[in-house]
Scaffold this motif. Sequence first.
Motif, PDB file in Angstrom:
ATOM      1  N   ARG A 245     -10.980  -4.467   5.543  1.00 10.39           N
ATOM      2  CA  ARG A 245      -9.994  -3.641   4.833  1.00 10.39           C
ATOM      3  C   ARG A 245     -10.695  -2.388   4.348  1.00 10.39           C
ATOM      4  O   ARG A 245     -11.771  -2.449   3.763  1.00 10.39           O
ATOM      5  CB  ARG A 245      -9.358  -4.413   3.686  1.00 10.39           C
ATOM      6  CG  ARG A 245      -8.308  -3.604   2.928  1.00 10.39           C
ATOM      7  CD  ARG A 245      -7.363  -4.480   2.112  1.00 10.39           C
ATOM      8  NE  ARG A 245      -8.061  -5.338   1.175  1.00 10.39           N
ATOM      9  CZ  ARG A 245      -8.450  -4.966  -0.043  1.00 10.39           C
ATOM     10  NH1 ARG A 245      -8.222  -3.725  -0.453  1.00 10.39           N
ATOM     11  NH2 ARG A 245      -9.059  -5.812  -0.840  1.00 10.39           N
TER      12      ARG A 245
ATOM     13  N   GLN B  71      -4.799   2.595   2.501  1.00  9.58           N
ATOM     14  CA  GLN B  71      -5.628   1.514   3.029  1.00  9.58           C
ATOM     15  C   GLN B  71      -5.147   1.124   4.429  1.00  9.58           C
ATOM     16  O   GLN B  71      -3.975   1.270   4.762  1.00  9.58           O
ATOM     17  CB  GLN B  71      -5.572   0.272   2.125  1.00  9.58           C
ATOM     18  CG  GLN B  71      -6.149   0.488   0.739  1.00  9.58           C
ATOM     19  CD  GLN B  71      -6.206  -0.796  -0.061  1.00  9.58           C
ATOM     20  OE1 GLN B  71      -6.927  -1.724   0.282  1.00  9.58           O
ATOM     21  NE2 GLN B  71      -5.433  -0.852  -1.142  1.00  9.58           N
TER      22      GLN B  71
ATOM     23  N   ILE C 223       0.849  -1.190   0.000  1.00 10.13           N
ATOM     24  CA  ILE C 223       0.000   0.000   0.000  1.00 10.13           C
ATOM     25  C   ILE C 223       0.881   1.235   0.000  1.00 10.13           C
ATOM     26  O   ILE C 223       2.042   1.206   0.425  1.00 10.13           O
ATOM     27  CB  ILE C 223      -0.950   0.031   1.203  1.00 10.13           C
ATOM     28  CG1 ILE C 223      -0.164   0.044   2.529  1.00 10.13           C
ATOM     29  CG2 ILE C 223      -1.927  -1.132   1.164  1.00 10.13           C
ATOM     30  CD1 ILE C 223      -1.006   0.386   3.732  1.00 10.13           C
TER      31      ILE C 223
ATOM     32  N   ASN D 226     -10.525   1.505   2.481  1.00 15.62           N
ATOM     33  CA  ASN D 226      -9.898   2.558   1.678  1.00 15.62           C
ATOM     34  C   ASN D 226      -9.991   3.861   2.460  1.00 15.62           C
ATOM     35  O   ASN D 226     -11.099   4.343   2.744  1.00 15.62           O
ATOM     36  CB  ASN D 226     -10.596   2.707   0.328  1.00 15.62           C
ATOM     37  CG  ASN D 226     -10.330   1.545  -0.605  1.00 15.62           C
ATOM     38  OD1 ASN D 226      -9.275   0.918  -0.555  1.00 15.62           O
ATOM     39  ND2 ASN D 226     -11.294   1.238  -1.463  1.00 15.62           N
TER      40      ASN D 226
END
Length: 349
Positions: free
Chosen positions: A31, A133, A3, A33
């Motif tokens: 997870r 993320q 990431i 964003n």
Amino acid sequence: MKIHALVASQATQPLHTGEVELRDLQPDDVRINVLYCGVCHSDLHMARNEWGVSRYPLVPGHEIVGRVAAVGDNVTRYAVGQTVGVGVMVDACGECHFCHQQEEQYCETGFTPTYNGTDKYTGGNTYGGYADQVIADQNFVVSIPDNLPLNAVAPLLCAGVTVWSPLHHFNVKAGHKVGVVGLGGLGHMAVKLASALGAEVTLFTTSPEKGADARRLGAHRVVVSRDAGQMAACQTSLDIILDCVAAPHDLDPYLATLKTNGQLVLVGIPDQPHPSPNVTPMVFRRLSISGTSIGSIKETQQMLDFCGQHNITADVEMITGEEIETAFARMLTSDVKYRFVIDMQKTGW
């Protein structure tokens, strides 16, 4: 998976754009964003290793708002596309007395911080929200009210719940008289939340020019703490004080403003101890000095729901990741009203 992140590689260098390894999604994981991440003063302390516990590479950030990108097989609380938040903790032992009573922030083995903690799956560092993320256990993720601007919600995940927790714990309600010391990231949220609870709020400040802004935020009275006459005028008038100043100072003048049975609650953490208070008035008026640390996941959700009902958010100044070092420098001189927030969508990777 790799990431993008703003990375501190060592204490003496500025943060830089880089990549870190995000662990594989586990059955209970969410997870996210990252859309926005607030900038807490502790981020600067950790990036510079001012507390002597930083482990590099380090990715700061624990005031995180984003949208769910993926969920593990066991996740039932959240779905892809949902707007969620992550605060200061991403795990705790789950077995001790405090975890069982939903006070994970006091976990007897120590909660796992969102960044600079030890990931239980990999043994490596946890990484925070100065990134595109993050991953967190579903039990340490919270829902965000639909009606609030997301960028201004981010600071609620730390600054907001840090002052909400003592207000909730000491059952502050309409009719109570609440003092707030300092009008910064924590203090401005304390004024807003205490006022919305129906309390009469007195702000103590060393800066007279902050008076108008304090009243805009909900303060009923502003007292310049360096003015002996103003301090004398509010002696024995308050039920509880939230001291939000993260610098050592004399506590006795504030203890004098408390009624019998009053509480002085410390939420700011100074780099040196406060001078010892005078015990005599504490004994003869049954005064208490206490402290509280952030807030539980349950309290965080309660606080967010309350903010949704009352349209409360932080006062924020937006930056991109490229401006983080400038924000750190301004933060050192208290040049922000009242929280920087990084727009991850506008940060160039």
